[in-house]
Design an enzyme around this catalytic site. Structure first.
Site, PDB file in Angstrom:
ATOM      1  N   ASP A 163      56.748  70.233  41.331  1.00  0.00           N
ATOM      2  CA  ASP A 163      55.288  70.328  41.237  1.00  0.00           C
ATOM      3  C   ASP A 163      54.809  71.719  41.621  1.00  0.00           C
ATOM      4  O   ASP A 163      53.893  71.891  42.416  1.00  0.00           O
ATOM      5  CB  ASP A 163      54.642  69.251  42.125  1.00  0.00           C
ATOM      6  CG  ASP A 163      53.180  69.008  41.722  1.00  0.00           C
ATOM      7  OD1 ASP A 163      52.791  69.445  40.616  1.00  0.00           O
ATOM      8  OD2 ASP A 163      52.444  68.407  42.521  1.00  0.00           O
ATOM      9  N   PHE A 193      48.022  64.244  47.851  1.00  0.00           N
ATOM     10  CA  PHE A 193      47.798  62.873  48.311  1.00  0.00           C
ATOM     11  C   PHE A 193      46.645  62.732  49.291  1.00  0.00           C
ATOM     12  O   PHE A 193      46.522  61.725  49.964  1.00  0.00           O
ATOM     13  CB  PHE A 193      49.071  62.331  48.943  1.00  0.00           C
ATOM     14  CG  PHE A 193      50.193  62.338  47.968  1.00  0.00           C
ATOM     15  CD1 PHE A 193      50.123  61.557  46.836  1.00  0.00           C
ATOM     16  CD2 PHE A 193      51.292  63.151  48.159  1.00  0.00           C
ATOM     17  CE1 PHE A 193      51.151  61.577  45.904  1.00  0.00           C
ATOM     18  CE2 PHE A 193      52.310  63.177  47.235  1.00  0.00           C
ATOM     19  CZ  PHE A 193      52.244  62.386  46.107  1.00  0.00           C
TER      20      PHE A 193
END
Ligand code: NAG
Ligand code: NAG
Ligand code: NAG
Ligand code: NAG
Ligand code: NAG
Ligand code: NAG
Ligand code: NAG
Ligand code: NAG
Ligand code: NAG
Length: 815
Positions: free
Chosen positions: A630, A516
Site C-alpha cells: 500500500d 483504519f
C-alpha cells in the site's frame, strides 16, 4: 653511436642508483629515508616506504609485499595522520625512536618509546617476515610493528594478549579502500570466560570465530586450509594469543579484515597466479552473531538460514518465530528451579559451533565425566563439553544461563551436551537419561569445584544483570508497563495515558485519517511528541491487520521507515504509537498549489532515494521479505529535515526465504498505485511495490495524482501521459511547473526513465529495488521502457475496491 653510449652510461647510473637506494634493509641512528625511497627486506619479500592508498593522494608510511599483485599493504604507521604531499621522511632519531616527519619537520607519527636504555648501536630493520623492528644487538627488541597490527594478520604475527607487557594486539579494518584510518571492524580475542576469537563492529560482536578446541576455532571450518596453514593458540595465565604459519613456503597467505567487515584468507600460490580468496568469514546469515537468539541453533539450508530451538526449548514468541523473527530466541519448556531435586541429565549435540564462551568457565585438567558431574551439581550450569578435542578429548568447558550463537555444521564443529530436566529427556530420548544415576555419588572434590564455579557464575550473572538493566531500550516512566511474557517485545501504553497525551483525542490534535482510522498528535509527560493511530471498534479483519502491523513493524529498524514506539490494546481501543514526524506526509506537499513550491528538486530527489532505500530494506535487507502493498504518497511521512519514512504496514505481507510471489482473493490497496497483475489476478510480489514506487516517482516529479489525472488532449492517466510524452521525446514536459527553476534536467530525465521502467505492464520487466537504486544513482545502464500497466486510467475492474472503501463497508456491517 655516441647517443647509444650516453644511453648505456645513463642506464648504468640509473640501475646502480636504484640498486643502492633499495638494497638497504635497515636504518641506523640519524639515518632517514624520504618519500620515494624504500627499505627492502634482505630476501626482497617486503618493502617499507611511502604510498598512497586507492584513489587517495595522501601519503602514508607502510609495509607491503614487493612482488605481489594487486599491491598489498600489510601495515600502516601513520594511519590516522596522513601526510598531505610527498615531503614525508622516516627517520630513526637520536632517542632511538622511529619518526615520520612532514615537510616542516613536524612529527606526524612515532614508534612508542621503549623504557629500555638506548645506545647508538640501535637499528631499525625490516625482516623477511614483514616485521619492522627496533633492536639493539641480536635479539633485544625495543619495538616491533607486529605488536601494532593494522588490518592484516601475517604469518608469525601474534593476535592477542600479553600479560607481561600489557599489550592487546588486535586487527582493525581500514575505514575504506582509500583510507587506512581505523574503521568499524576489528578482530580480537575476547578473554572473558574461555578465550574466543571475535569480529566486532565497534563494540558489539558481529561474528564469533569461536573458542579454540585444540585443532581449530569452533566457528571456523578450516579443513580446506589445513594443508596450507598451521594454527597455534596459546592460553595460560600470562599469555593468550593466536598465531599461524604457512606450511608451504612457496605460498603467500594472509588474513585481512576488509573495510566492510569480512574476514578474508588470501593466498598467492605463484607470482603469476594473482590473488585467491580462500576463505571469507561472516558471509552467510548464520555467521551473524546471535542470529537465532538464545538457546537456538542456526542451520544453513541451501542459502537460507533457519533457526531451531534446542530440544526441550520453545520459542519465546511463537508467532514471531513462525514469521522468521528469530532474534528473541527460545527458553526452556520446563524451567528447572535451583534447589529442586530434578536436576536431570544431558542431551548430546554433534557438529556444532559451540555457544558464546564469554559466560563460560573452563578447567584444563578435568575429564568429560568429571565435567558432567560438576555441571549436574550446579543448577545454573546449562551445558558442557570438552575443552580440547585432541586425543579423545580432555578438559572441561561449562556454560551458565542462555546458550547463544550456535550453529550446525556438516563435517566440522564439536560435540557438546545440553542439560535438560529428566522428564523432558525421557520424552526425547529415553536412553539418554543417565545423569540421575550418578546423582548420589558426587564427591567432595566436585563439591568444592562447583562452589568455585558458583561464585564465578554469581559474579558473571551480576554483571550480566547490570548490563541488561543498563541497556533497557526505553526509559519511560511509570506510564507504561511492558507486556508480560507471551507477547511482542514492545512497550504497552495504558489507554488513559494516551487519552491524556492527545487531550482526549481532541480535533485540534488530529493529524489526518489513516487507513483504519484517525491519527492524532500526542505529547507524553516527558515532552516527547508522538503520533497515535486510533483503530477503534474494529472488525476481526481489522484486528488481524492491526496485529500484523504491530508484529511486523516492531522489529523493523531503518531510517526510512517510521518507527513504532509502542501500542495500546484495550477492549474497544487499539492504538499504535509512532514517532511524530512534524512535516506530515508527501501528499500534503506535492499536490498542494502553494506548499509544492517549498519542495525543491534536491529535496524531491532525496525523497525518491530515501523511499527506494526503505523499500530495498523491506524487500531484501531485513530478515523477512516484506511486501508493503500500500505504497502511496499519503503513506510517505516526512521528518523535520524532509527525509521520507514509509508508514502504514497494515496490509504488508511477509514472504519466506525464496518465495517471490503470492496470490490473494482479497485485493486491498489503493486505486492508482496497484499494478495490473495484482488488481486483476490478485498476484503480488516485490514487483508490485516496484510498480507503486514508479507511480510515486512520476507523481513526485509531476505534482499530479495518477488517480484522477486529466489532460485536455487525451483520456490517459498520469502513467499514460508520461508514456506519451516519453514516446514523443518530450518527457521533461511532465515536470511540475514549480520545479522548473530548481531541477537539474538530466537528473529528472533519469528519474522519469526509472519511473517508467518501474511501472511497466509485466512484473518481470520491472527492475528490482537494488537495480532501481543503481539506476537512480546513474550507476547502471537504463533499458528502454515498455508500455506501462493501466495507462488508460480505466483499466481497473469494478470488482476491486480500495482499502478505505473496504474498511468503511466492514465498519458499517459491524454496526
Ligand atoms: C645524531 O644527531 C644529533 C644531532 O643532530 C647528534 O647530536 C648525535 O650525535 C647524532 N648521533 C649519531 C649516532 O650520529
Ligand atoms: C578509483 O577511481 C576509479 C575511477 O573513478 C574507480 O573506478 C575505482 O573504483 C576507484 N578505486 C577505489 C579503490 O576507490
Ligand atoms: C609539500 O607542501 C609544503 C607546504 O604545503 C611545500 O612547502 C613543499 O614544497 C611540498 N613538498 C612537495 C614535495 O610537494
Ligand atoms: C606538518 O605538521 C604540522 C603540525 O601538524 C602542520 O602545522 C604543518 O602544516 C605540516 N606541514 C606540512 C608541509 O604538511
Ligand atoms: C628539517 O630538518 C633537516 C635536518 O635536520 C634540515 O636539513 C631541514 O632544513 C629541516 N627542514 C625544515 C623545513 O625545517
Ligand atoms: C624470504 O624469507 C621468508 C622468511 O624467512 C621466507 O618465508 C620466504 O620464502 C623468503 N622469500 C624468498 C623469495 O626467498
Ligand atoms: C597478569 O599477571 C598478573 C601478575 O603478573 C596477575 O596478577 C594477573 O592475574 C594476570 N592476568 C591475567 C589475565 O592473566
Ligand atoms: C506456526 O506454524 C505452524 C506450521 O506452519 C503451525 O502449526 C503453528 O500453529 C504456528 N504457531 C503459531 C503460534 O502461529
Ligand atoms: C580443575 O579441576 C581439578 C580437579 O578436577 C582441580 O583440582 C583444579 O583445582 C581445577 N582447576 C581450576 C582452575 O578450577
Amino acid at each position: 653511436m655516441i647517443d647509444n653510449i650516453i644511453m648505456l652510461v645513463f642506464l648504468f647510473f640509473l640501475s646502480s642508483h636504484i640498486r643502492t637506494s633499495t638494497s638497504v634493509n635497515s636504518l641506523a641512528v640519524n639515518q632517514s629515508i624520504r618519500d620515494g625511497q624504500t627499505l627492502v627486506s634482505s630476501n626482497g619479500t617486503f618493502e617499507v616506504g611511502f604510498f598512497s592508498p586507492g584513489n587517495s593522494s595522501s601519503r602514508y608510511l607502510g609495509i607491503w609485499y614487493r612482488n605481489l599483485s594487486p599491491s598489498t599493504i600489510v601495515w600502516v604507521a601513520n594511519r590516522e595522520t596522513p601526510l598531505r604531499n610527498k615531503s614525508g621522511i622516516l627517520k630513526l632519531n637520536e632517542n632511538g625512536v622511529l619518526v615520520v616527519l612532514n615537510g616542516t619537520n613536524n612529527t606526524v607519527w612515532s614508534s612508542k618509546m621503549s623504557n629500555k636504555a638506548v645506545d647508538s648501536s640501535i637499528i631499525a630493520q625490516l625482516l623477511d617476515n614483514g616485521n619492522f623492528l627496533l633492536k639493539i644487538g641480536q635479539d633485544d627488541i625495543l619495538w616491533q610493528s607486529f605488536d601494532y597490527p593494522c588490518d592484516t594478520l601475517l604469518p608469525a604475527m601474534k593476535l592477542g594478549w600479553d600479560n607481561a607487557t600489557g599489550l592487546n594486539r588486535f586487527v582493525t579494518s581500514w575505514k575504506s579502500e582509500d583510507d587506512p584510518a581505523k574503521g568499524e571492524y576489528s578482530v580480537k580475542i575476547d578473554i572473558r570466560g574461555c578465550p574466543q576469537l571475535v569480529i566486532m563492529q565497534r563494540s558489539v560482536n558481529k561474528f564469533r570465530i569461536g573458542s579454540w578446541n585444540g585443532l581449530g576455532f569452533t566457528g571456523y571450518p578450516i579443513q580446506q586450509l589445513k594443508q596450507k596453514q598451521r594454527y597455534k593458540f596459546v592460553f595460560n595465565a600470562k599469555k593468550v594469543y593466536h598465531q599461524y604459519e604457512v606450511v608451504d613456503s612457496s605460498v603467500v597467505s594472509i588474513y585481512m579484515i576488509s573495510s566492510s567487515g569480512n574476514l578474508q584468507a588470501l593466498a598467492w600460490t605463484s607470482k603469476q597466479s594473482g590473488r585467491i580468496v580462500i576463505y571469507t568469514g561472516g558471509e552467510d546469515s548464520c555467521d551473524n552473531y546471535a542470529m537465532c537468539g538464545a538457546n537456538s541453533v542456526c542451520n544453513m539450508d541451501g542459502n537460507i538460514p533457519k533457526c531451531e530451538c534446542l530440544k526441550g526449548y520453545v520459542p519465546k514468541f511463537p508467532e514471531q518465530w513462525n514469521m522468521s523473527y528469530w532474534s528473541n530466541g527460545c527458553f526452556p519448556r520446563i524451567k528447572s528451579v535451583c534447589g529442586d531435586d530434578n536436576i536431570g541429565g544431558f542431551l548430546k549435540y554433534t557438529e556444532m559451533k559451540l555457544p558464546d564462551t564469554s559466560a563460560s568457565l573452563y578447567n584444563k585438567t578435568m575429564n568429560l565425566v568429571e565435567c558432567q558431574k560438576s555441571c549436574l551439581k550446579n543448577c545454573l550450569c546449562t551445558a558442557y563439553s570438552n575443552l580440547d578435542i585432541r586425543k579423545g578429548g580432555s578438559g572441561c568447558l561449562q556454560w551458565f544461563g542462555d546458550l547463544v550463537d550456535m550453529r550446525k555444521f556438516s563435517q566440522w564443529g564439536q560435540e557438546f551436551y545440553i542439560r535438560l530436566p529428566s522428564s523432558v529427556l525421557a520424552e526425547i530420548e529415553p536412553a539418554a537419561v543417565n545423569g540421575n544415576q550418578n546423582k548420589k555419588k558426587i564427591g567432595i572434590i566436585v563439591g568444592v569445584i562447583s562452589f568455585g564455579f558458583i561464585l564465578c557464575v554469581c559474579l558473571i550473572i551480576l554483571r550480566k544483570r547490570a548490563r541488561i538493566y543498563h541497556l533497557a531500550p526505553f526509559k519511560w516512566k511509570q506510564e507504561f508497563f511492558r507486556l508480560t511474557k507471551e507477547d511482542m517485545d514492545l512497550p504497552i501504553f495504558e489507554f488513559s495515558f494516551i487519552v491524556k497525551a492527545t487531550n482526549n483525542f481532541s480535533s485540534e490534535n488530529k493529524l489526518g485519517e489513516g487507513g483504519f482510522g484517525p491519527v492524532y498528535k500526542g505529547t507524553l509527560t516527558d515532552g516527547k511528541e508522538v503520533a497515535v493511530k486510533r483503530n477503534s471498534k474494529m472488525s476481526d479483519q481489522g484486528l488481524d491487520e492491526f496485529k500484523n502491523e504491530v508484529l511486523l513493524i516492531a522489529k523493523l529498524q531503518h531510517r526510512n521507515l517510521v518507527k513504532l514506539l509502542g501500542c495500546c490494546m484495550e477492549v474497544e481501543e487499539k492504538l499504535l504509537i509512532y514517532e511524530y514526524l512534524p512535516n506530515r506526509s508527501l501528499d500534503y506537499f506535492i499536490f498542494d498549489e502553494t506548499r509544492s513550491k517549498l519542495l525543491v528538486w534536491s529535496q524531491r530527489s532525496n525523497i525518491i532515494a530515501g523511499i527506494a532505500r526503505g523499500l530495498l530494506y523491506l524487500h531484501q535487507d531485513s530478515r523477512l521479505r516484506i511486501i508493503h502493498r500500500d505504497l502511496k504518497t499519503s503513506n510517505i511521512l516526512l521528518d523535520f529535515h524532509m527525509n521520507p519514512k514509509i508508514s502504514d504496514f497494515g496490509l504488508a505481507r511477509t514472504f519466506g526465504g525464496d518465495q517471490i510471489e503470492a496470490k490473494t482473493t482479497r485485493m486491498v490497496g489503493t486505486y492508482g498505485y496497484m499494478p495490473p497483475e495484482y488488481a486483476v489476478h490478485g498476484h503480488y510480489s516485490m514487483k508490485s511495490d516496484v510498480f507503486s514506487f514508479g507511480v510515486l516517482i512520476l507523481e513526485i516529479i509531476s505534482g499530479k495524482k495518477n488517480k484522477g489525472f486529466s489532460d485536455p488532449e487525451h483520456s490517459l492517466n498520469l502513467l499514460g501521459h508520461a508514456w506519451t510524452l516519453w514516446t514523443e521525446n518530450r518527457p521533461l514536459e511532465l515536470i511540475d511547473k514549480h520545479l522548473l527553476e530548481t531541477c537539474i534536467s538530466s537528473e529528472v530525465f533519469r528519474c522519469i526513465h526509472v519511473g517508467l521502467l518501474c511501472v511497466q505492464q509485466k512484473p518481470t520487466d520491472r527492475p528490482d529495488m537494488s537495480s532501481t537504486i543503481l539506476m537512480l544513482n546513474g550507476e547502471k545502464l537504463l533499458p528502454h521502457p515498455k508500455v506501462p500497466g493501466f495507462y488508460t486510467g480505466r483499466g481497473l475492474p469494478e470488482a476491486v475496491s480500495t482499502s478505505s472503501n473496504q474498511m468503511s463497508i466492514t465498519t458499517f456491517a459491524a454496526r
